[in-house]
Design a protein around this motif. Sequence first.
Motif, short mmCIF file in Angstrom:
data_model
loop_
_atom_site.label_atom_id
_atom_site.label_comp_id
_atom_site.label_asym_id
_atom_site.label_seq_id
_atom_site.Cartn_x
_atom_site.Cartn_y
_atom_site.Cartn_z
N VAL A 110 -15.99 19.27 2.99
CA VAL A 110 -16.20 18.04 2.24
C VAL A 110 -17.65 17.98 1.75
N ASP A 111 -18.55 18.28 2.69
CA ASP A 111 -19.97 18.17 2.40
C ASP A 111 -20.39 19.06 1.23
N VAL A 112 -19.97 20.31 1.28
CA VAL A 112 -20.40 21.24 0.24
C VAL A 112 -19.72 20.88 -1.09
N THR A 113 -18.52 20.34 -1.03
CA THR A 113 -17.84 19.94 -2.26
C THR A 113 -18.57 18.76 -2.92
N TRP A 114 -19.01 17.81 -2.09
CA TRP A 114 -19.84 16.71 -2.62
C TRP A 114 -21.08 17.27 -3.32
N ALA A 136 -24.14 11.05 2.15
CA ALA A 136 -24.99 10.71 3.30
C ALA A 136 -24.11 10.43 4.52
N GLU A 137 -22.99 9.77 4.30
CA GLU A 137 -22.11 9.49 5.43
C GLU A 137 -21.46 10.77 5.95
N THR A 138 -21.09 11.65 5.04
CA THR A 138 -20.52 12.93 5.48
C THR A 138 -21.56 13.71 6.29
N ALA A 139 -22.79 13.67 5.86
CA ALA A 139 -23.85 14.37 6.61
C ALA A 139 -23.96 13.80 8.02
N TYR A 198 -15.48 19.82 12.38
CA TYR A 198 -16.76 20.22 11.81
C TYR A 198 -16.56 21.10 10.57
N LEU A 199 -15.62 22.03 10.66
CA LEU A 199 -15.35 22.91 9.52
C LEU A 199 -14.82 22.11 8.34
N LEU A 200 -13.90 21.19 8.64
CA LEU A 200 -13.33 20.38 7.55
C LEU A 200 -14.40 19.50 6.91
#
Lengths: 153, 834
Positions: free
Chosen positions: A100-104, A128-131, A94-96
Amino acid sequence: MNLNIYLGMLRQAENTLAESFRQVAEGHGAEPDVHFLCRTLAAQCDRHGELLHPVVQRYGDNSSDNEPERLHAQGLATTRNGPVGLLRDLQDLYLLASLVDVTWTMVKQAGSALRDKDLLAVVDQCDAETATQLRWLQTRMKQAAPQALVAAR
Amino acid sequence: MVDRIANIWGTRTPYSRDGLWPVRVDQVLDDGIAEGDVDRWVQSACVLCSNGCACDIAVKDGAMVGIRGRAQDLVNHGRLGPKGLFASRQGVSHKDRLRSPLVRENGQLVECDWDTAMRRIVDRSRDLLAERGPLSHGFYTSGQLFLEEYYALAVIGKAGIGTPHMDGNTRLCTATAAAAMKESFGADGQPGSYTDIDSCDALFLFGHNMAETQTVLWSRVLDRIAGPDRPRIVCVDPRNTEVARHADVHLAIRPGTNLALMHALVREVLAQGWEDAGYVRDHTVGLDGLRKAVEPWTAEAAAAVCGVPAADIRDAARIFGTSDRIVSTVLQGFYQSSQATAASCQVNNLHLLRGMLGAPGRGVLQMNGQPTAQNNRECGADGDLPGFRNWENPDHIQELAGLWNVDPMTIPHWAPPTHAMQIFRYAEQGSIDFLWISATNPAVSMPELPRIRDILAKPDLFLVVQDLYLTETAQYADVVLPAAGWGEKTGTFTNVNRIVHLSDKAVDPPGEARSDLDIFLDYARRMEFTTLNGGPLLDWTGPEDAFEAWKSCSRGRPCDYTGITYDRLRGGSGIPWPCNEDNPNGTDRLYGDGVFPTDPDYCESYGHDLLTGATVGAQAFRAQDAGGRALFKTAPFHPPHEEPDEDYPLRYTTGRTAYHFHTRTKTGRSRPLTDAAPRAWVEVAREDADRLGISEGDLVRVTSRRGRIEVPARVSGIAPGTVFAPFHYGYWDTGGRPGVHPTAANELTLTEWDPVSKQPLFKNAAVTVEKIGDATGPAPAPTTTASRPTAAPGTTPVPATAGGDGAQATETTDTEPAPRFPDASKNALDGGRP
Ligand code: SF4
């Protein structure tokens, strides 16, 4: 322009996440849903890397900027055992995935400022997939937590 | 007289589109009993599949001596199938019945009285609750109890103990039906009606071998086929089933590839502009996402993945795109396969695209397997909350707490209810120590049996098993409780078509056996579960009290029973819910107005991502602003996780035969049915058999990564590359354990489930097949069904399956006009016979 720094971070983070999904898939074979989905999601992260490729070709990929990493997110080297171990491994994922999410999100900000439609299209699909990856991790952790933290021996 | 083993569907009574299905009353009386000998006829309905055919039980001298179909009932118009005729009473009136409770002493199960057995359960239950709390308790029930019993169990588990670990083997048969309807429409609830068969122009059967799973419903289809304006039929099934033999298009698809095919059908309908743009605009959301998801799936792309010709896919799409009235039915070929919910949602999507819902001949039937699966879903003894309430909606939890007068904190709603496979995983890991199994047989019916047997045998697991017989599962129990069976207790149940029937007690149960309801109420009493003001949580004295309590719980929900009483159910037809002030005669089909239960305050679920099962959550669901419109939901196709390879080159699938139900605890005790399908077999395609040097009847070993079975081979018309085994054949009649030649299909299946419905995969595994012995005769497989042999040239044909003297039934036609909705239930309201 410093976008190349963030593209480098993003590639690195997707890569780390993919490897960690694979690690958890292999380490938790006795939880078939975790096993199979982590493999699927690892492949999704790989694909994100491929989709980023043309963007990186245009802007470059600087993974050796002068700013040293202060927070190390190196991924899971091994997995843990037992119900609490599963919960903690999912939490690490989840942390990793959050990284990724915030970097996107930041790359998207830059893409908007650049009015780069191609970049924004890539962000749209991948983010969207990362979310969804994050939502799945949270769903699965919420399911596992009461049993692991209260009832497991 | 008709031999109803040889002739499964009975004699044809053809009818035309929009006509009424003619009445044909099927009847069997025991040898030597004439109609005049019968003391009384007691009203009931058959519990051997989800069709729920209404019947009357003949009683003489306190014993059940015969059965006949009820002419006035909306479900079956008098008919019964082979299981109803030959196993309903024969399956319970048998010398093997458990007559007294058993407890384990020094490793052996010994008889005891009820007080001893119940005390042992309650002591263990109390100790564990004190020591480890409610999460130590799990309940695994059935699709074969009555509504009243599920509701009692749900209240015990959710308000008495407060455990989220409750499920039923409905998870194995019907979870995807419920999940697909929740995702598409916002709540469970069968949209269509059986009467739609009477009016349709096209009938699509998606992974549904209706001819064997619901034989009486298939009789209805056969009568349309025999009529002047037969509907066109499209069959998706890897086997050459009876359905396939009547189909205009048969898509003999590779197991595990349903979603690719469905994407292609949806894509083709959209590409040709066959959708109803007005309906889509007014009654749905999410078309863009759907369009994008199916875009890559041309007929050619799907053909390559699914192993069927692209032209056939286009033909099927054309029939769907251009017929005026379409009915689709979906069952285990979709539900027990990869990406089950996503594939089943695509069926809903096809109907939404064409506006094919809520009008005569236009409907979806997301089927169930078991007779009372619907009630488990409604009452919440499985992974749902009672009354299709939403576990993520605090107001719904508050409503339940109010109804039961308990603290809402007691009701587990902090996470999704635990599904069956996860319950067994927790038992495997030792965090569930108390497991109460009622009316089901996981030692044969769950996937990967070697693992399930190890779990059930765990010394520190306290196992209670409540059943009619000493099943394979009961042999592992610490306490065995003898239950009353069908005809020996009173209660209601609801078929796949939402029709509620009453089953009245006809005879006494054997020995000390008690109804499941009495057992649950006794446990609740002894556990002293109380409400907030200190009264007993369950103060019901019998089934009718339970039914009345359930009615309050169902009030205002999609499954509203408030207009139904036991009295109304006696004498006339069963009544389809919702039945309330607005719909006093019940409701034939849902969504005629195109308004779906997606209001966020009303819906049963906020939905899931169909690829991963991630919950959508209240906020995101509200943001979609569906407000009464249906949702187009789908997922990208993903190939099955176990595909054929060098070591295991064939695809393996499992299923039913027309002559048996479940693990044969009932049907295996009926002479005509056992004679028709006495022992296990495996079906192999002619091409594969030739290549492997296998002839009809040879003993073969089928091996997967989990285990093996050794059974005779039937060379059949199954799709090449795929083998099939029936799942009925456990070990109760051969000594209890797999011996040298294991036969249970689930020795081979894998532990995996759909991410949304959590239904296990029984229809996809990789296996290898080798011959290990010469035939001593043909395989013990029926010739009247999908397992019909394909004879090699020059060999002696396999003798046809027939029942002989013991399998004769009378069929009486033209006795009375066919029942019609709503008159059939209205007459019940007036207290008269239609
Ligand atoms: S179709 Fe089903 S409910 Fe009807 S008689 Fe046969 S087994 Fe019983």
